[in-house]
Design a protein around this motif. Structure first.
Motif, short mmCIF file in Angstrom:
data_model
loop_
_atom_site.label_atom_id
_atom_site.label_comp_id
_atom_site.label_asym_id
_atom_site.label_seq_id
_atom_site.Cartn_x
_atom_site.Cartn_y
_atom_site.Cartn_z
N ASP A 154 45.88 11.43 18.89
CA ASP A 154 46.21 12.66 19.59
C ASP A 154 45.15 12.94 20.65
N THR B 221 45.37 15.75 22.74
CA THR B 221 45.54 17.13 23.18
C THR B 221 44.24 17.71 23.70
N GLY C 5 45.40 16.58 27.15
CA GLY C 5 46.12 17.85 27.09
C GLY C 5 45.35 18.98 27.75
N THR D 264 50.25 14.18 22.79
CA THR D 264 49.65 15.51 22.86
C THR D 264 50.61 16.51 22.22
N SER E 151 55.15 13.89 23.80
CA SER E 151 55.05 15.01 22.88
C SER E 151 54.88 14.54 21.44
N VAL F 120 48.39 25.57 19.13
CA VAL F 120 47.98 25.00 20.41
C VAL F 120 48.50 25.84 21.58
N THR G 299 45.81 27.49 24.12
CA THR G 299 45.82 26.98 25.50
C THR G 299 46.48 27.95 26.46
#
Length: 492
Positions: A2, A4, A8, A210, A222, A252, A256
């Motif tokens: 991952d 992210t 991300g 991510t 995704s 998330v 974010t």
């Protein structure tokens, strides 16, 4: 793997604190992610602090950091406590010549030297070809093969600007598997997920993802969509605790500040939401009729929303869930009003449904009073005037009245028109807009009294005058009906 917290976070406008990164990393490790790319150690002091926090948290997942082909990047990765480096090497001529200002041979040498340098410092190395989809595949093949010979533990094929197709992926990937190979896809043309699935089918053993598909431009593959595609469509057990997907997704999104698209697969607001009467009716019999998976599988619950497509079955289900038990006639009226709202382009909320149900279920099937028609005239050059034609105990009554405003005029003429049935006093009047906007459903509550008896009644419409008339008419009927019932009892 991952990414992210690295790719991300490169989403424009996204910036996470070290503590927020640790919170997300903990959730990622808890759900079953194998490798977490925690950031880029070279980027800032805050990035190094975040990587260190994650590396020292004792998480089962491997802590990885992005690294260029520079020894300084490797040194910072070691200082930050990372387990591995995602060593990214530009491999297309476009990137080598235009971005780097170098030759293939120079980039090749940098890759080998940096790989050896990282291995000497006991780091796991994932050697990654940036813009691999536009590279000379023979050059990429030679670089990957030599990279493994110089100690690279894993390799990665990067479709940096999302130009691959599943057909090309199936051609390229099998020729590059000199070590465990990752696939890193971007979603510029919407092909990130199918390209990732194709690569896994062609020999890749790891996917870069991510959460929520975050990333530069159109984002990356995704995480939640890939996991459920593999689980549901390919019957492949990923090891991910899928029931935690929605919780991770919302975490998330919150940190974010990137909202989820309402129609996003798996985690979007509408993913398990139904309005169509046909769909809702089928779901009540068997959820498999219109859902590819049970919402609980990914930590969701099913929602039935109401609108112009709703049928009596879905409205009945929603009312039952909200604690209402209308009779057949009341249900038909509630359905009718919901459809009217839907036809007006209004989203019908639970609060709207409750207001409508309360108003309708207070109306009696055999009213003492019934409205034939009412008209209200108002404006800055005229005195607000209302006229009505009603049936009062079976007799038609027509009247008119003026007021300080259109609602006042309407309520006064109602009171005058029912005087034949007994004087009724308006004790209190209150109005609420159920939802925001000029097209909101208006919930009117009135308190009426007659001969010492006081009742409260409600009306719900998008028109405040209609809602007011409905509330007063409903209350008057209850008061007059109660009197008629009392007289009937006395006669008996």
């Amino acid at each position: 793997m991952d990414t992210t917290l690295r790719d991300g976070e490169q989403t424009p406008g996204v910036s996470l604190t070290p503590e927020q990164k640790l919170e997300i990393a903990t959730a990622l490790s808890d759900i079953g992610v194998n490798v977490i790319e925690a950031g880029s150690a070279i980027a800032s002091e805050g990035e190094r602090e975040a990587i260190k926090l994650i590396s020292e948290a004792g998480l089962p997942a491997e802590c990885c950091t992005y690294s260029r082909a520079r020894t300084g990047d490797i040194d910072l990765a070691v200082e930050s406590g990372a387990d591995s480096v995602h060593l990214v090497i530009p491999v297309s001529d476009l990137h080598i010549e235009k971005k780097m200002g170098k030759t293939r041979d120079e980039v090749f040498k940098m890759a080998m030297e940096t790989t050896e340098y990282a291995k000497e410092r006991e780091l796991i190395v994932e050697l990654s070809g940036e813009d691999a989809s536009r590279a000379d595949q023979d050059f990429l093949k030679g670089l990957f093969k030599a990279g493994v010979e110089h100690g690279a533990d894993r390799l990665c094929f990067c479709d940096t600007v999302g130009l691959m197709t599943p057909e090309r992926v199936k051609d390229y990937i099998p020729k590059l598997c000199f070590a465990p190979l990752s696939i890193h896809c971007h979603n510029d043309l919407g092909f990130a997920l199918p390209n990732t699935v194709a690569a896994l089918g062609a020999g890749a053993s790891c996917a870069h993802v991510t959460v929520n598909g975050l990333g530069e431009r159109a984002g990356n593959t995704s995480f939640e969509e890939l996991v459920m595609s593999l689980e549901k469509l390919y019957d492949f057990r990923t090891g991910i605790q899928t029931e935690k997907l929605y919780k991770l997704s919302t975490l998330v999104s919150r940190l974010t500040r990137v909202p989820l698209a309402t129609n996003k697969p798996i985690v979007g607001a509408m993913a398990f939401t139904h309005e169509s009467g046909i769909h809702a009716h089928g779901l009540m019999k068997d959820s498999g009729t219109y859902e590819p998976m049970h919402p609980e599988t990914v930590g969701r619950t099913r929602r039935i929303v109401l609108g112009k497509h709703s049928g009596s079955a879905s409205v009945q289900a929603a009312l039952t869930e909200l604690g209402y038990k209308p009779n057949g006639k009341q249900l038909a009226e509630i359905v009718k009003r919901i459809k009217e709202l839907g036809d007006s382009g209004i989203k019908v909320s639970d609060a709207d449904v409750m207001a409508i149900a309360d108003a309708v279920m207070l109306l009696e099937c055999r009213p003492v009073l019934s409205m034939k028609q009412f008209t209200v005239v108002s404006g800055n050059t005229v005195i607000p005037t209302a006229s009505v034609t009603m049936s009062v105990n079976g007799e038609e009554v027509t009247g008119a009245s003026t007021g300080t405003g259109p609602v006042d005029a309407a309520l006064k003429v109602l009171q005058q028109s029912v005087s034949v049935g007994g004087d009724i006093t308006l004790e209190d009047y209150h109005v609420d807009a159920i939802t925001g906007g000029t097209d909101a459903v208006v919930d009117v509550t009135v308190k009426l009294s007659r001969d010492g008896r006081v009742i409260t009644s409600r009306g719900a419409r998008t028109d405040i005058i209609e809602a007011s008339v409905e509330a007063v008419l409903s209350g008057m009927n209850r008061l007059l009906r109660r009197e008629n019932e009392d007289r009937s009892t006395d006669t008996d």
